[in-house]
Design a protein around this motif. Sequence first.
Motif, PDB file in Angstrom:
ATOM      1  N   ALA A 157       0.872  -1.146   0.010  1.00  0.00           N
ATOM      2  CA  ALA A 157       0.005   0.017   0.025  1.00  0.00           C
ATOM      3  C   ALA A 157       0.841   1.310  -0.197  1.00  0.00           C
ATOM      4  CB  ALA A 157      -0.913   0.076   1.255  1.00  0.00           C
ATOM      5  N   SER A 158       0.329   2.266  -0.487  1.00  0.00           N
ATOM      6  CA  SER A 158       0.947   3.683  -0.549  1.00  0.00           C
ATOM      7  C   SER A 158      -0.144   4.764  -0.702  1.00  0.00           C
ATOM      8  CB  SER A 158       2.122   3.666  -1.553  1.00  0.00           C
ATOM      9  OG  SER A 158       1.844   3.523  -2.695  1.00  0.00           O
ATOM     10  N   CYS A 159       0.451   6.172  -0.550  1.00  0.00           N
ATOM     11  CA  CYS A 159      -0.240   7.168  -1.033  1.00  0.00           C
ATOM     12  C   CYS A 159      -1.759   7.433  -0.502  1.00  0.00           C
ATOM     13  CB  CYS A 159      -0.232   7.213  -2.658  1.00  0.00           C
ATOM     14  SG  CYS A 159       1.585   6.978  -2.947  1.00  0.00           S
ATOM     15  N   GLN A 160      -1.955   7.758   0.632  1.00  0.00           N
ATOM     16  CA  GLN A 160      -3.466   7.870   0.947  1.00  0.00           C
ATOM     17  C   GLN A 160      -3.785   9.398   1.390  1.00  0.00           C
ATOM     18  OE1 GLN A 160      -3.032   4.932   4.337  1.00  0.00           O
ATOM     19  NE2 GLN A 160      -2.322   6.288   5.751  1.00  0.00           N
ATOM     20  N   ASN A 161      -4.169  10.028   0.533  1.00  0.00           N
ATOM     21  CA  ASN A 161      -4.519  11.573   0.609  1.00  0.00           C
ATOM     22  C   ASN A 161      -5.785  11.555   1.237  1.00  0.00           C
ATOM     23  OD1 ASN A 161      -5.167  14.073  -0.108  1.00  0.00           O
ATOM     24  ND2 ASN A 161      -3.432  14.262  -1.268  1.00  0.00           N
ATOM     25  N   TRP A 162      -6.058  12.291   2.180  1.00  0.00           N
ATOM     26  CA  TRP A 162      -7.245  12.237   3.010  1.00  0.00           C
ATOM     27  C   TRP A 162      -8.322  12.970   2.259  1.00  0.00           C
ATOM     28  CZ3 TRP A 162      -9.162  10.841   7.729  1.00  0.00           C
ATOM     29  CH2 TRP A 162     -10.182  11.517   8.452  1.00  0.00           C
ATOM     30  N   GLN A 163      -7.742  14.159   1.533  1.00  0.00           N
ATOM     31  CA  GLN A 163      -8.709  15.031   0.739  1.00  0.00           C
ATOM     32  C   GLN A 163      -9.312  14.428  -0.582  1.00  0.00           C
ATOM     33  OE1 GLN A 163      -7.650  19.304   2.223  1.00  0.00           O
ATOM     34  NE2 GLN A 163      -6.465  18.748   0.560  1.00  0.00           N
ATOM     35  N   HIS A 164      -8.628  13.391  -1.036  1.00  0.00           N
ATOM     36  CA  HIS A 164      -8.933  12.796  -2.303  1.00  0.00           C
ATOM     37  C   HIS A 164      -9.738  11.611  -2.247  1.00  0.00           C
ATOM     38  CE1 HIS A 164      -4.914  14.360  -4.471  1.00  0.00           C
ATOM     39  NE2 HIS A 164      -5.763  15.350  -4.072  1.00  0.00           N
ATOM     40  N   GLY A 165     -10.184  11.272  -0.835  1.00  0.00           N
ATOM     41  CA  GLY A 165     -11.212   9.895  -0.731  1.00  0.00           C
ATOM     42  C   GLY A 165     -11.052   9.262   0.580  1.00  0.00           C
ATOM     43  N   TYR A 166     -11.909   8.406   0.711  1.00  0.00           N
ATOM     44  CA  TYR A 166     -11.767   7.356   1.929  1.00  0.00           C
ATOM     45  C   TYR A 166     -10.820   6.121   1.656  1.00  0.00           C
ATOM     46  CZ  TYR A 166     -16.028  10.267   2.989  1.00  0.00           C
ATOM     47  OH  TYR A 166     -16.753  11.133   3.365  1.00  0.00           O
ATOM     48  N   PHE A 167     -10.497   5.678   2.677  1.00  0.00           N
ATOM     49  CA  PHE A 167      -9.446   4.660   2.750  1.00  0.00           C
ATOM     50  C   PHE A 167     -10.007   3.241   2.430  1.00  0.00           C
ATOM     51  CE2 PHE A 167      -6.543   7.508   5.394  1.00  0.00           C
ATOM     52  CZ  PHE A 167      -6.356   8.534   4.388  1.00  0.00           C
ATOM     53  N   THR A 168     -11.160   3.121   1.528  1.00  0.00           N
ATOM     54  CA  THR A 168     -11.835   1.956   1.291  1.00  0.00           C
ATOM     55  C   THR A 168     -11.078   0.728   1.186  1.00  0.00           C
ATOM     56  OG1 THR A 168     -12.355   2.613  -0.740  1.00  0.00           O
ATOM     57  CG2 THR A 168     -14.101   3.057   0.893  1.00  0.00           C
ATOM     58  N   PRO A 169      -9.998   0.805   0.486  1.00  0.00           N
ATOM     59  CA  PRO A 169      -8.930  -0.487   0.255  1.00  0.00           C
ATOM     60  C   PRO A 169      -8.579  -1.097   1.437  1.00  0.00           C
ATOM     61  CG  PRO A 169      -8.343   1.495  -1.342  1.00  0.00           C
ATOM     62  CD  PRO A 169      -9.287   2.013  -0.347  1.00  0.00           C
ATOM     63  N   TYR A 170      -8.635  -0.544   2.510  1.00  0.00           N
ATOM     64  CA  TYR A 170      -8.171  -1.355   3.821  1.00  0.00           C
ATOM     65  C   TYR A 170      -9.435  -1.988   4.232  1.00  0.00           C
ATOM     66  CZ  TYR A 170      -4.192   1.757   4.157  1.00  0.00           C
ATOM     67  OH  TYR A 170      -2.889   2.267   4.129  1.00  0.00           O
ATOM     68  N   ALA A 171     -10.525  -1.880   4.021  1.00  0.00           N
ATOM     69  CA  ALA A 171     -11.780  -2.738   4.471  1.00  0.00           C
ATOM     70  C   ALA A 171     -11.655  -3.848   3.406  1.00  0.00           C
ATOM     71  CB  ALA A 171     -13.004  -1.966   4.145  1.00  0.00           C
ATOM     72  N   ASP A 172     -11.117  -3.999   2.348  1.00  0.00           N
ATOM     73  CA  ASP A 172     -10.875  -5.240   1.734  1.00  0.00           C
ATOM     74  C   ASP A 172      -9.861  -5.825   1.972  1.00  0.00           C
ATOM     75  OD1 ASP A 172     -11.447  -7.034  -0.679  1.00  0.00           O
ATOM     76  OD2 ASP A 172      -9.731  -6.140  -1.195  1.00  0.00           O
ATOM     77  N   MET A 173      -8.828  -5.197   2.419  1.00  0.00           N
ATOM     78  CA  MET A 173      -7.441  -5.624   2.798  1.00  0.00           C
ATOM     79  C   MET A 173      -7.674  -6.541   4.090  1.00  0.00           C
ATOM     80  SD  MET A 173      -4.050  -3.601   3.382  1.00  0.00           S
ATOM     81  CE  MET A 173      -4.065  -2.799   2.008  1.00  0.00           C
ATOM     82  N   VAL A 174      -8.446  -6.120   4.856  1.00  0.00           N
ATOM     83  CA  VAL A 174      -8.664  -6.864   6.286  1.00  0.00           C
ATOM     84  C   VAL A 174      -9.138  -8.179   5.760  1.00  0.00           C
ATOM     85  CG1 VAL A 174     -10.218  -6.997   8.381  1.00  0.00           C
ATOM     86  CG2 VAL A 174      -9.020  -4.997   7.850  1.00  0.00           C
ATOM     87  N   GLU A 175     -10.261  -8.368   4.845  1.00  0.00           N
ATOM     88  CA  GLU A 175     -10.881  -9.469   4.598  1.00  0.00           C
ATOM     89  C   GLU A 175      -9.872 -10.466   3.804  1.00  0.00           C
ATOM     90  OE1 GLU A 175     -13.920 -10.301   5.580  1.00  0.00           O
ATOM     91  OE2 GLU A 175     -13.899  -8.036   6.566  1.00  0.00           O
ATOM     92  N   GLN A 176      -8.664  -9.727   3.258  1.00  0.00           N
ATOM     93  CA  GLN A 176      -7.836 -10.735   2.729  1.00  0.00           C
ATOM     94  C   GLN A 176      -6.664 -11.316   3.699  1.00  0.00           C
ATOM     95  OE1 GLN A 176      -8.349 -11.524  -0.538  1.00  0.00           O
ATOM     96  NE2 GLN A 176     -10.091 -10.202  -0.431  1.00  0.00           N
ATOM     97  N   ASP A 177      -6.696 -10.907   4.862  1.00  0.00           N
ATOM     98  CA  ASP A 177      -5.738 -11.397   5.905  1.00  0.00           C
ATOM     99  C   ASP A 177      -4.407 -11.502   5.411  1.00  0.00           C
ATOM    100  OD1 ASP A 177      -5.342 -12.698   8.313  1.00  0.00           O
ATOM    101  OD2 ASP A 177      -5.888 -14.539   7.549  1.00  0.00           O
ATOM    102  N   PRO A 178      -3.659 -10.479   5.306  1.00  0.00           N
ATOM    103  CA  PRO A 178      -2.120 -10.629   4.946  1.00  0.00           C
ATOM    104  C   PRO A 178      -1.487 -10.833   6.201  1.00  0.00           C
ATOM    105  CG  PRO A 178      -2.816  -8.182   5.204  1.00  0.00           C
ATOM    106  CD  PRO A 178      -4.286  -9.020   5.285  1.00  0.00           C
TER     107      PRO A 178
END
Length: 516
Positions: free
Chosen positions: A159-180
């Motif tokens: 993961a990289s590049c999480q700009n608060w003003q450009h959007g929500y950090f929704t990829p992490y919701a899926d990442m949790v389910e993928q169990d790295p």
Amino acid sequence: MTGASSPDRRRFLTTGTAVLGAAASAMLWLPGTARAAEGTLPDGVFSLGIASGDPLPDGIVLWTRLAPDPLAGGGMPDQVVPVEWEIAEDEGLGKTVRRGVAQARPEYGHSVHVDVRGLRPDRAYWYRFRAGGQLSDTGRTRTAPHPHARNGFLRVALASCQNWQHGYFTPYADMVEQDPDFVLFVGDYIYESTPSSAGPRRHEGTGEPYTLEQYRNRYAQYRTDPDLLRMHASAPWVVTFDDHEVDNDWAGEVPQDPDKQPHDAFVARLTAAFQAYYEHMPVRATAIPNGPHIQMYRRLEFGRLVRLNVLDTRQFRSDQATTQAGAEDPSMTMLGAEQKTWLVDGMLDSPARWNLVASQIMMAETDILPGEGKLWYYDAWDGYQVERNALLEEFADVRNPVVLSGDRHLTMISDLRTDYSDPDSEVVGAEFVGTSISSNGDQDQAAFHAQWDPLKADNPHWKFIDAHRGYHLFDIHRDGIDAQVRVMDTVVRPQATPSTVARLRVENGRPGVELA
């Protein structure tokens, strides 16, 4: 993840695992000391959540920061606060194996970094903190495999590049389910840009951060994102920074705009930014800053399967070139002599099947001039041609080198070649440039393809490019790496639908990458 008593098909097979002794498991809780502050702290001291990081076979870093008023400096009294911690082999924390008391000090923003040792390799653990009568959430972490473990599996999220003003950090919701097994974050955890109302969210404050308190507030805002909070509590992280944790495109002690930031002022800004970075990351005490300097490049081992080399491509680099001739100047360095020697020696001597390099910026060439000639982005490795090419020559003697990068806000997956002026030159490795978590928001796909597809002929080493937001997921076995490009349908709303837009494969002993 599964607990120590329930290994699943994905986990490493370990032998000779040490068992914690009775003396170790019976460490005192020291309740009198830790509870002295009960009732004296404001509510909500664990608003920034918990995290773990930099897994070792016998250890892990546990992190939290007490901040009941996170966007106003933290809101803690100006005093040392004892914080109890415990780590256990079960989710209910009934089988505690280590516990103790850490001191949350005001000079470090009441952050806590507990370097727990004496754990068993390749095991899931659960942990929590307690301060002033308040209990944190329970987090889950995992130790690295036994140093001599040869077989098994590792799942890594890039993961990289999480700009608060450009959007929500929704990829992490899926990442949790993928169990790295762990998250590798390669830069731009925060953005230093001024507040703007143009996007779905707005930065706190009134301008760019320069002081320690301003950087603390910016990190605290990012740490309140619920998906980011959950991912930090679900798996250990291995982190490094790029430019936006300090200032866009900075290099060494040179800011983006030296005419506006005198040297002494930028050194003060570096000092504040690095301290705030340390205060908010699950890293060891080796990363405690020394003024405007911080030790970030380091190496982590995951049995005999993976050696991970984490780079620092900001502190030691020459200031960016502005011309093609400047990019080809042999004096230009990205890593500095000491770090480059450390990287090359560590890769050549590696006992691991896979030698991963966490590089904040893209290593493969990006030629943005259609047809004859070359035009590069000078902030990436293309701006440091001689050093980059020499490094790739070394890769020819390294077992299975794979570079994991960020910065570009695009997925760009490439073969690494010794000479990009010769399309038939030797392929020596593979690079995965991960897209952004939220930076650039929901990008116009048609515009992206109109801009980039015509450049494919000039960049035949590219194997896959894409402009969705998301992350990369790697399943690493001894015989190969299976990669997924996981993307979101949107990041401008708090919920999103994930999908896999591409699958790729790197074969053991066969440099390069192919679509699966």
